[in-house]
Design a protein around this motif. Sequence first.
Motif, PDB file in Angstrom:
ATOM      1  N   LYS A  31       0.846  -1.200   0.000  1.00  0.00           N
ATOM      2  CA  LYS A  31       0.000   0.000   0.000  1.00  0.00           C
ATOM      3  C   LYS A  31       0.875   1.241   0.000  1.00  0.00           C
ATOM      4  O   LYS A  31       2.013   1.224   0.496  1.00  0.00           O
ATOM      5  CB  LYS A  31      -0.947   0.020   1.194  1.00  0.00           C
ATOM      6  N   CYS A  49      -2.090   8.512   3.280  1.00  0.00           N
ATOM      7  CA  CYS A  49      -2.866   7.430   2.648  1.00  0.00           C
ATOM      8  C   CYS A  49      -2.731   6.131   3.438  1.00  0.00           C
ATOM      9  O   CYS A  49      -2.999   5.048   2.904  1.00  0.00           O
ATOM     10  CB  CYS A  49      -2.372   7.192   1.226  1.00  0.00           C
ATOM     11  N   ASP A  52      -7.589   3.855   4.751  1.00  0.00           N
ATOM     12  CA  ASP A  52      -8.754   4.582   4.247  1.00  0.00           C
ATOM     13  C   ASP A  52      -9.481   5.308   5.369  1.00  0.00           C
ATOM     14  O   ASP A  52     -10.010   6.397   5.192  1.00  0.00           O
ATOM     15  CB  ASP A  52      -9.721   3.617   3.550  1.00  0.00           C
ATOM     16  N   SER A  58      -7.464  12.374   1.023  1.00  0.00           N
ATOM     17  CA  SER A  58      -7.415  11.806  -0.328  1.00  0.00           C
ATOM     18  C   SER A  58      -6.549  12.683  -1.215  1.00  0.00           C
ATOM     19  O   SER A  58      -6.337  13.857  -0.941  1.00  0.00           O
ATOM     20  CB  SER A  58      -8.823  11.694  -0.920  1.00  0.00           C
ATOM     21  N   ILE A  59      -6.065  12.090  -2.276  1.00  0.00           N
ATOM     22  CA  ILE A  59      -5.242  12.824  -3.234  1.00  0.00           C
ATOM     23  C   ILE A  59      -6.142  13.764  -4.029  1.00  0.00           C
ATOM     24  O   ILE A  59      -7.167  13.343  -4.565  1.00  0.00           O
ATOM     25  CB  ILE A  59      -4.520  11.839  -4.162  1.00  0.00           C
ATOM     26  N   TYR A  90      -2.926   2.088  -7.850  1.00  0.00           N
ATOM     27  CA  TYR A  90      -4.162   2.807  -8.159  1.00  0.00           C
ATOM     28  C   TYR A  90      -4.806   2.338  -9.459  1.00  0.00           C
ATOM     29  O   TYR A  90      -5.919   2.757  -9.795  1.00  0.00           O
ATOM     30  CB  TYR A  90      -3.889   4.312  -8.227  1.00  0.00           C
TER      31      TYR A  90
END
Length: 340
Positions: A31, A49, A52, A58-59, A90
């Motif tokens: 991750k 990150c 979650d 978040s990006i 991703y």
Amino acid sequence: MKHLHVDIETYCDLDVSDVGVYRYAEDDSFKIILFAYSFDGEPVTVIDCSRDEYPGESIPVRVWKALTDPSVIKIAHNTNFEYVCIETYYGIGLDLTQWFCTMIAAAYLGLPLGLDKIGQVLGLSEQKDSRGKSLITFFCKPCKPTKKNGGRTLNLPEHDLQKWNEFKEYNAQDVRTEKEIYRYVSRFPGLPGIEREYWILDQIINATGITVDREFIEAAIETNKRFTKDVHDEMVNITGVDNPNSLTQLKRWLLHELGHEIHSLGKDYLADAIDGALLPEHVERVLRLRQFASKTSISKYDTMLAYAQKDGRIRGLLQFYGANRTGRFSGRGVQVENPH
């Protein structure tokens, strides 16, 4: 052209130095835990990150768009790592031709490959944070379960918030250092067109990889185990020592059999002694067995299995400008350019 500077920190149960970035990034435990970026002259932003649900950052959309925008040059140090990890994790398609690698640009100028070493050589105002190694060990690798840590095998941010904040600053500092390196290498012409084409080809070759025969490799490893055991057992039977792999025990036995001390059992001595044909037959046999036992070529098979991905291929086997004084490629992992 706009510029997006990127640096990530990752977690995986595997060690990237043992399996290569392609196998590392596809592992189920992999991750991205920190994502640091900076557009042109903007300050560095670090996105958490790590999970979650913690802390739910978040990006930003503009970063997502920039990653696939041909009008934005993506810059990283050792681009291959960021490129492979981001694309794999991703699941987005990235165009390598839109990326610039400060490590390769520095190597072309005869500088070291490491971010820290380049900073030291150039005397940059932005140096790589020296705390990085311990922080990476703490957050990016499994930890040993103990009573003190409650038996956990993974350190999360809440287990040490002070270290986590230090780690985020370390991530940001890497981007600041990389940006200063980019400003330095940009003063020079940079990779000539043909060299950049070679680098892109190198990345394509690395990403394509080669197929390995897992069944054959596993059979070869098993055969070697049986052979090694047979060699060990025969040496024990001849010498009577408990551990024929022990130099001390074997030299003591040779002293008893030959009447003089043997100072070395290196490959040169073994070859000369055996070729001389002046040894008692049982001693010559032991030295030949010692030669067999010391061969290490089988280790390539172990590396192949470590690098093997789900599709049966191994990747990331070449390093562009690995010898940065001459510009030649170097091997990584299996060392496919070296058959021995």
